[in-house]
Motif scaffolding. Structure first.
Motif, PDB file in Angstrom:
ATOM      1  N   ASN A   1       0.819  -1.209   0.000  1.00  0.00           N
ATOM      2  CA  ASN A   1       0.000   0.000   0.000  1.00  0.00           C
ATOM      3  C   ASN A   1       0.858   1.267   0.000  1.00  0.00           C
ATOM      4  OD1 ASN A   1      -2.507  -1.347   0.081  1.00  0.00           O
ATOM      5  ND2 ASN A   1      -2.297  -1.659   2.285  1.00  0.00           N
ATOM      6  N   SER A   2       2.131   1.097   0.318  1.00  0.00           N
ATOM      7  CA  SER A   2       3.044   2.243   0.351  1.00  0.00           C
ATOM      8  C   SER A   2       3.328   2.706  -1.072  1.00  0.00           C
ATOM      9  CB  SER A   2       4.353   1.857   1.034  1.00  0.00           C
ATOM     10  OG  SER A   2       4.122   1.315   2.315  1.00  0.00           O
ATOM     11  N   ASP A   3       3.758   3.940  -1.193  1.00  0.00           N
ATOM     12  CA  ASP A   3       4.211   4.404  -2.504  1.00  0.00           C
ATOM     13  C   ASP A   3       5.652   4.865  -2.385  1.00  0.00           C
ATOM     14  OD1 ASP A   3       4.373   7.222  -1.770  1.00  0.00           O
ATOM     15  OD2 ASP A   3       2.195   7.300  -1.934  1.00  0.00           O
ATOM     16  N   GLU A   4       6.289   5.107  -3.518  1.00  0.00           N
ATOM     17  CA  GLU A   4       7.718   5.414  -3.540  1.00  0.00           C
ATOM     18  C   GLU A   4       8.057   6.666  -2.749  1.00  0.00           C
ATOM     19  OE1 GLU A   4       9.369   5.463  -7.419  1.00  0.00           O
ATOM     20  OE2 GLU A   4       8.828   3.394  -7.876  1.00  0.00           O
ATOM     21  N   LYS A   5       7.201   7.675  -2.838  1.00  0.00           N
ATOM     22  CA  LYS A   5       7.500   8.932  -2.136  1.00  0.00           C
ATOM     23  C   LYS A   5       7.475   8.735  -0.621  1.00  0.00           C
ATOM     24  CE  LYS A   5       6.518  13.867  -2.030  1.00  0.00           C
ATOM     25  NZ  LYS A   5       6.963  13.955  -0.640  1.00  0.00           N
ATOM     26  N   VAL A   6       6.471   8.010  -0.115  1.00  0.00           N
ATOM     27  CA  VAL A   6       6.398   7.738   1.323  1.00  0.00           C
ATOM     28  C   VAL A   6       7.649   6.984   1.769  1.00  0.00           C
ATOM     29  CG1 VAL A   6       5.205   6.391   3.101  1.00  0.00           C
ATOM     30  CG2 VAL A   6       3.886   7.756   1.463  1.00  0.00           C
ATOM     31  N   GLY A   7       8.004   5.930   1.040  1.00  0.00           N
ATOM     32  CA  GLY A   7       9.186   5.143   1.382  1.00  0.00           C
ATOM     33  C   GLY A   7      10.460   5.953   1.310  1.00  0.00           C
ATOM     34  N   HIS A   8      10.582   6.766   0.263  1.00  0.00           N
ATOM     35  CA  HIS A   8      11.774   7.595   0.099  1.00  0.00           C
ATOM     36  C   HIS A   8      11.912   8.588   1.247  1.00  0.00           C
ATOM     37  CE1 HIS A   8      14.089  11.076  -1.454  1.00  0.00           C
ATOM     38  NE2 HIS A   8      14.828  10.134  -2.035  1.00  0.00           N
ATOM     39  N   ASP A   9      10.808   9.213   1.640  1.00  0.00           N
ATOM     40  CA  ASP A   9      10.850  10.202   2.718  1.00  0.00           C
ATOM     41  C   ASP A   9      11.252   9.559   4.048  1.00  0.00           C
ATOM     42  OD1 ASP A   9      10.171  12.217   1.023  1.00  0.00           O
ATOM     43  OD2 ASP A   9       8.072  12.379   1.679  1.00  0.00           O
ATOM     44  N   VAL A  10      10.711   8.370   4.325  1.00  0.00           N
ATOM     45  CA  VAL A  10      11.051   7.688   5.580  1.00  0.00           C
ATOM     46  C   VAL A  10      12.503   7.214   5.541  1.00  0.00           C
ATOM     47  CG1 VAL A  10      10.561   5.718   7.068  1.00  0.00           C
ATOM     48  CG2 VAL A  10       8.680   7.010   6.047  1.00  0.00           C
ATOM     49  N   ALA A  11      12.948   6.719   4.394  1.00  0.00           N
ATOM     50  CA  ALA A  11      14.335   6.266   4.266  1.00  0.00           C
ATOM     51  C   ALA A  11      15.297   7.446   4.436  1.00  0.00           C
ATOM     52  CB  ALA A  11      14.550   5.594   2.912  1.00  0.00           C
ATOM     53  N   MET A  12      14.936   8.602   3.872  1.00  0.00           N
ATOM     54  CA  MET A  12      15.773   9.799   4.031  1.00  0.00           C
ATOM     55  C   MET A  12      15.807  10.231   5.493  1.00  0.00           C
ATOM     56  SD  MET A  12      15.390  13.562   2.230  1.00  0.00           S
ATOM     57  CE  MET A  12      15.669  12.942   0.578  1.00  0.00           C
ATOM     58  N   HIS A  13      14.660  10.173   6.151  1.00  0.00           N
ATOM     59  CA  HIS A  13      14.597  10.496   7.578  1.00  0.00           C
ATOM     60  C   HIS A  13      15.546   9.587   8.360  1.00  0.00           C
ATOM     61  CE1 HIS A  13      12.672  11.237  11.579  1.00  0.00           C
ATOM     62  NE2 HIS A  13      13.050   9.970  11.760  1.00  0.00           N
TER      63      HIS A  13
ATOM     64  N   ILE B   1       6.951   8.825  13.052  1.00  0.00           N
ATOM     65  CA  ILE B   1       7.036   8.058  11.808  1.00  0.00           C
ATOM     66  C   ILE B   1       5.893   7.043  11.741  1.00  0.00           C
ATOM     67  CG2 ILE B   1       8.393   6.326  10.556  1.00  0.00           C
ATOM     68  CD1 ILE B   1       9.495   9.095  10.184  1.00  0.00           C
ATOM     69  N   ASP B   2       5.597   6.407  12.874  1.00  0.00           N
ATOM     70  CA  ASP B   2       4.514   5.427  12.919  1.00  0.00           C
ATOM     71  C   ASP B   2       3.182   6.079  12.539  1.00  0.00           C
ATOM     72  OD1 ASP B   2       3.484   2.817  13.406  1.00  0.00           O
ATOM     73  OD2 ASP B   2       2.741   3.485  15.347  1.00  0.00           O
ATOM     74  N   GLU B   3       2.919   7.246  13.075  1.00  0.00           N
ATOM     75  CA  GLU B   3       1.677   7.962  12.770  1.00  0.00           C
ATOM     76  C   GLU B   3       1.631   8.389  11.301  1.00  0.00           C
ATOM     77  OE1 GLU B   3       0.940   9.861  17.240  1.00  0.00           O
ATOM     78  OE2 GLU B   3       2.096  10.970  15.735  1.00  0.00           O
ATOM     79  N   PHE B   4       2.756   8.840  10.796  1.00  0.00           N
ATOM     80  CA  PHE B   4       2.827   9.230   9.388  1.00  0.00           C
ATOM     81  C   PHE B   4       2.525   8.037   8.485  1.00  0.00           C
ATOM     82  CE2 PHE B   4       5.683   9.330   5.613  1.00  0.00           C
ATOM     83  CZ  PHE B   4       4.992  10.279   4.884  1.00  0.00           C
ATOM     84  N   LEU B   5       3.141   6.886   8.780  1.00  0.00           N
ATOM     85  CA  LEU B   5       2.915   5.695   7.963  1.00  0.00           C
ATOM     86  C   LEU B   5       1.452   5.263   8.003  1.00  0.00           C
ATOM     87  CD1 LEU B   5       6.134   3.663   8.867  1.00  0.00           C
ATOM     88  CD2 LEU B   5       5.588   4.652   6.633  1.00  0.00           C
ATOM     89  N   LYS B   6       0.880   5.270   9.184  1.00  0.00           N
ATOM     90  CA  LYS B   6      -0.532   4.860   9.314  1.00  0.00           C
ATOM     91  C   LYS B   6      -1.450   5.788   8.540  1.00  0.00           C
ATOM     92  CE  LYS B   6      -0.093   2.387  13.695  1.00  0.00           C
ATOM     93  NZ  LYS B   6      -0.345   2.398  15.166  1.00  0.00           N
ATOM     94  N   SER B   7      -1.114   7.064   8.496  1.00  0.00           N
ATOM     95  CA  SER B   7      -1.938   8.021   7.745  1.00  0.00           C
ATOM     96  C   SER B   7      -1.876   7.752   6.248  1.00  0.00           C
ATOM     97  CB  SER B   7      -1.494   9.456   8.036  1.00  0.00           C
ATOM     98  OG  SER B   7      -0.249   9.741   7.407  1.00  0.00           O
ATOM     99  N   LYS B   8      -0.826   7.049   5.818  1.00  0.00           N
ATOM    100  CA  LYS B   8      -0.656   6.701   4.410  1.00  0.00           C
ATOM    101  C   LYS B   8      -0.983   5.227   4.142  1.00  0.00           C
ATOM    102  CE  LYS B   8       0.965  10.798   3.392  1.00  0.00           C
ATOM    103  NZ  LYS B   8       0.218  11.728   2.513  1.00  0.00           N
ATOM    104  N   ASN B   9      -1.560   4.558   5.173  1.00  0.00           N
ATOM    105  CA  ASN B   9      -1.887   3.137   5.067  1.00  0.00           C
ATOM    106  C   ASN B   9      -0.648   2.311   4.717  1.00  0.00           C
ATOM    107  OD1 ASN B   9      -3.642   0.963   5.258  1.00  0.00           O
ATOM    108  ND2 ASN B   9      -4.203   1.028   3.093  1.00  0.00           N
ATOM    109  N   SER B  10       0.486   2.713   5.292  1.00  0.00           N
ATOM    110  CA  SER B  10       1.767   2.072   5.011  1.00  0.00           C
ATOM    111  C   SER B  10       2.347   1.451   6.277  1.00  0.00           C
ATOM    112  CB  SER B  10       2.770   3.091   4.457  1.00  0.00           C
ATOM    113  OG  SER B  10       2.313   3.639   3.245  1.00  0.00           O
ATOM    114  N   SER B  11       3.271   0.520   6.075  1.00  0.00           N
ATOM    115  CA  SER B  11       3.976  -0.084   7.207  1.00  0.00           C
ATOM    116  C   SER B  11       5.332  -0.588   6.740  1.00  0.00           C
ATOM    117  CB  SER B  11       3.169  -1.246   7.810  1.00  0.00           C
ATOM    118  OG  SER B  11       3.003  -2.278   6.861  1.00  0.00           O
ATOM    119  N   ILE B  12       6.248  -0.743   7.702  1.00  0.00           N
ATOM    120  CA  ILE B  12       7.599  -1.232   7.421  1.00  0.00           C
ATOM    121  C   ILE B  12       7.807  -2.545   8.163  1.00  0.00           C
ATOM    122  CG2 ILE B  12      10.084  -0.760   7.645  1.00  0.00           C
ATOM    123  CD1 ILE B  12       9.359   2.232   7.714  1.00  0.00           C
TER     124      ILE B  12
END
Length: 293
Positions: free
Chosen positions: A170-182, A252-263
């Motif tokens: 459910n994640s997209d590249e921008k969400v993943g890229h932003d978290v990886a950069m963080h 980060i957890d809250e941000f991911l949940k808002s994007k329906n994403s998880s790591i």
């Protein structure tokens, strides 16, 4: 086959590794002097003398193709060498070879054939001998994803820091890229509290307790103070607990949940981390640079 006594004698003479000494003797019919000469001609003697050198510079790389991803660290002793064309080419060649070979340990990775039938270990030895500076593959990890997962990554422009994430589909590249950069910038040690090394946590808690007592805090309040400090520490060392650098109002957890994403997996490599660095020798760096030209 070379006997152990001869191998020991040759190692004492040249400082070469066991397998190099064994091969040299086999190639030269157990003649010690000829075997030693063979090792020198191959550059192995010179490289062996650099084996104990501290290599804290270098690069980290990530390679992704379909359902497989590789993160790897390759070290040199100086930044001069790390930025050289020869070292960068070696890094590219080694990365490609290890990615294709799928070794499961560093020992197996060093045996992987790269170019002209030469192994990873051999081409590192050859460059070490040529420039007089230790070159070595330090670590790597290969991970695979399922059809409902995706990879996200970030490699800093200086190739010193790299982050690899395995996320849900459910994640997209921008969400993943932003978290990886963080993660690259904030350097969390763990993904979540569930991933914390318990031995590390016990030791850090002990340190916090000793610090609290040394500050003269009342014994009846010390335990509560330590708990508060441990909670604060966890917020700093766990990626999901950290405040998102793009929006500090959420973790980060809250941000991911808002994007329906998880790591599900987090890997961060930084060149030389955990290695005690020696004082820079500028003259040695210049000498190494001259040998690369």
């Amino acid at each position: 086959m070379a006997n152990l006594d001869l191998i020991k004698k040759l190692r004492d003479m040249t400082q070469a590794g066991v397998m190099d000494a064994k091969k040299a003797l086999e190639e030269n019919n157990d003649n010690l002097d000829e075997a030693a000469q063979w090792l020198r001609e191959k550059g192995i003697v010179k490289a062996a003398k650099k084996a104990s050198a501290v290599a804290t510079e270098g690069l980290v790389k990530i390679k992704i193709n379909e359902d497989k991803a590789l993160i790897i660290e390759i070290n040199s002793q100086t930044d001069f060498v790390a930025m050289s064309d020869k070292f960068i080419k070696l890094g590219n060649d080694v990365t490609e070879a290890i990615f294709l070979a799928n070794p499961t340990s560093l020992q197996d990775a060093l045996k992987v054939k790269v170019t002209d039938g030469h192994s990873v270990e051999e081409i590192c030895t050859e460059l070490t001998a040529r420039i007089g500076e230790k070159i070595a593959v330090r670590r790597f990890e290969i991970i695979h994803k399922k059809s409902d997962e995706l990879f996200a990554h970030y490699v800093h422009s200086n190739n010193k820091i790299a982050v690899l994430l395995l996320m849900n589909s459910n994640s997209d590249e921008k969400v993943g890229h932003d978290v990886a950069m963080h993660a690259a910038a904030m350097n969390p040690k763990f993904l979540s509290e569930n991933d914390i090394d318990q031995a590390w946590l016990v030791n850090e808690t002990k340190i916090l307790k000793e610090q609290t007592i040394s500050e003269g805090k009342p014994a009846d309040k010390a335990e509560m103070i330590v708990k508060g400090r441990v909670k604060k520490m966890l917020a700093e060392v766990c990626l999901l607990n950290q405040q998102f650098f793009k929006d500090p109002s959420q973790t980060i957890d809250e941000f991911l949940k808002s994007k329906n994403s998880s790591i599900s997996k987090y890997i961060r490599y930084e060149v030389g981390e955990g290695i005690e660095k020696k004082v820079d020798d500028f003259a040695a760096e210049v000498a190494a640079q001259m040998k690369l030209n």
